[in-house]
Design a protein around this motif. Sequence first.
Motif, PDB file in Angstrom:
ATOM      1  N   ASN A  33      -6.955   7.643   2.298  1.00 19.83           N
ATOM      2  CA  ASN A  33      -5.866   7.456   3.252  1.00 19.83           C
ATOM      3  C   ASN A  33      -5.357   6.016   3.153  1.00 19.83           C
ATOM      4  O   ASN A  33      -6.036   5.093   3.582  1.00 19.83           O
ATOM      5  CB  ASN A  33      -6.368   7.758   4.663  1.00 19.83           C
ATOM      6  N   MET A  34      -4.174   5.842   2.585  1.00 22.40           N
ATOM      7  CA  MET A  34      -3.621   4.502   2.408  1.00 22.40           C
ATOM      8  C   MET A  34      -3.165   3.894   3.738  1.00 22.40           C
ATOM      9  O   MET A  34      -2.944   2.701   3.822  1.00 22.40           O
ATOM     10  CB  MET A  34      -2.465   4.534   1.401  1.00 22.40           C
ATOM     11  N   ASP A  35      -3.057   4.727   4.766  1.00 20.80           N
ATOM     12  CA  ASP A  35      -2.676   4.251   6.091  1.00 20.80           C
ATOM     13  C   ASP A  35      -3.676   3.224   6.619  1.00 20.80           C
ATOM     14  O   ASP A  35      -3.321   2.312   7.350  1.00 20.80           O
ATOM     15  CB  ASP A  35      -2.583   5.453   7.041  1.00 20.80           C
ATOM     16  N   ALA A  86      -5.606   5.130  -3.952  1.00 23.12           N
ATOM     17  CA  ALA A  86      -4.580   6.181  -4.034  1.00 23.12           C
ATOM     18  C   ALA A  86      -4.996   7.264  -5.022  1.00 23.12           C
ATOM     19  O   ALA A  86      -4.837   8.463  -4.752  1.00 23.12           O
ATOM     20  CB  ALA A  86      -3.239   5.574  -4.436  1.00 23.12           C
ATOM     21  N   SER A  87      -5.578   6.864  -6.145  1.00 19.77           N
ATOM     22  CA  SER A  87      -6.009   7.825  -7.165  1.00 19.77           C
ATOM     23  C   SER A  87      -7.128   8.731  -6.660  1.00 19.77           C
ATOM     24  O   SER A  87      -7.220   9.889  -7.062  1.00 19.77           O
ATOM     25  CB  SER A  87      -6.499   7.098  -8.418  1.00 19.77           C
ATOM     26  N   GLN A 107       1.077   4.072  -2.995  1.00 19.64           N
ATOM     27  CA  GLN A 107       0.922   5.505  -2.706  1.00 19.64           C
ATOM     28  C   GLN A 107       2.108   6.289  -3.271  1.00 19.64           C
ATOM     29  O   GLN A 107       1.927   7.331  -3.898  1.00 19.64           O
ATOM     30  CB  GLN A 107       0.803   5.734  -1.198  1.00 19.64           C
ATOM     31  N   LYS A 108       3.303   5.775  -3.062  1.00 17.83           N
ATOM     32  CA  LYS A 108       4.510   6.447  -3.568  1.00 17.83           C
ATOM     33  C   LYS A 108       4.495   6.482  -5.094  1.00 17.83           C
ATOM     34  O   LYS A 108       4.806   7.513  -5.701  1.00 17.83           O
ATOM     35  CB  LYS A 108       5.755   5.703  -3.062  1.00 17.83           C
ATOM     36  N   ALA A 111       0.836  -1.204   0.000  1.00 14.09           N
ATOM     37  CA  ALA A 111       0.000   0.000   0.000  1.00 14.09           C
ATOM     38  C   ALA A 111       0.873   1.258   0.000  1.00 14.09           C
ATOM     39  O   ALA A 111       0.586   2.221  -0.718  1.00 14.09           O
ATOM     40  CB  ALA A 111      -0.947  -0.004   1.197  1.00 14.09           C
ATOM     41  N   GLY A 112       1.944   1.234   0.777  1.00 12.67           N
ATOM     42  CA  GLY A 112       2.869   2.370   0.790  1.00 12.67           C
ATOM     43  C   GLY A 112       3.552   2.554  -0.553  1.00 12.67           C
ATOM     44  O   GLY A 112       3.725   3.687  -1.027  1.00 12.67           O
ATOM     45  N   HIS A 137       1.907   6.412  -7.046  1.00 13.42           N
ATOM     46  CA  HIS A 137       0.878   7.370  -7.459  1.00 13.42           C
ATOM     47  C   HIS A 137       1.421   8.800  -7.388  1.00 13.42           C
ATOM     48  O   HIS A 137       1.215   9.595  -8.310  1.00 13.42           O
ATOM     49  CB  HIS A 137      -0.372   7.218  -6.593  1.00 13.42           C
ATOM     50  N   SER A 138       2.122   9.119  -6.311  1.00 14.31           N
ATOM     51  CA  SER A 138       2.704  10.458  -6.164  1.00 14.31           C
ATOM     52  C   SER A 138       3.722  10.732  -7.264  1.00 14.31           C
ATOM     53  O   SER A 138       3.751  11.834  -7.826  1.00 14.31           O
ATOM     54  CB  SER A 138       3.379  10.602  -4.795  1.00 14.31           C
TER      55      SER A 138
END
Length: 185
Positions: free
Chosen positions: A146-148, A141-142, A76-77, A72-73, A79-80
């Motif tokens: 909150n991916m947390d 993520a898109s 997210q990275k 998941a992290g 996606h950023s």
Amino acid sequence: QLIVTREFLAKMRPLRDQLFVIMLAATLPQQICGGATSEEYQAWAEKVYSKDDKDGVKRGNSIACAFCQIVAGAVQKQHSLNKQRPHDERFGESETEEVLLELCATTSPRIAKSMNGYKKDAEMICRRVVKENIGDMIDAASLGENMDSFCKDSQICDMNLGDMTQLAMAMAKMAESKENAPDEL
């Protein structure tokens, strides 16, 4: 007169995606259990899984949770990073999945060792987490979710990443205080 440009379409994509998700959610049953089942994992698990092995099941669940948080992290990275790239140079779901499966292969030995498990078991669990959740993770993520809390919300983990991090820090602090405590006579 409305002139539809590539730029206009790109700006409308997030709205279109949000509307699609809302419409889809309205038509689905209440409980969504991730993506398609990983047939690769199911074939492997048939050979090695034993529901009577309570410790093995707990270890497997812990490994799945750890990998879910890692993946998941990474999503997210990615996606950023994608947002900083021109649209035609962005990585799609298949490229992201390929990179995450490589991540499974490289991190499995360490995760397995830290949890007294087997490398192959850890890698297969990681591959399952990726294959069954990649689409939902990318969508989340898109949409700026909150991916947390993704792994907890998906019922892969009992806690979200922030809670797990706090727990790990507290345990490390307790271990450190025990090491620094004077020996009792």
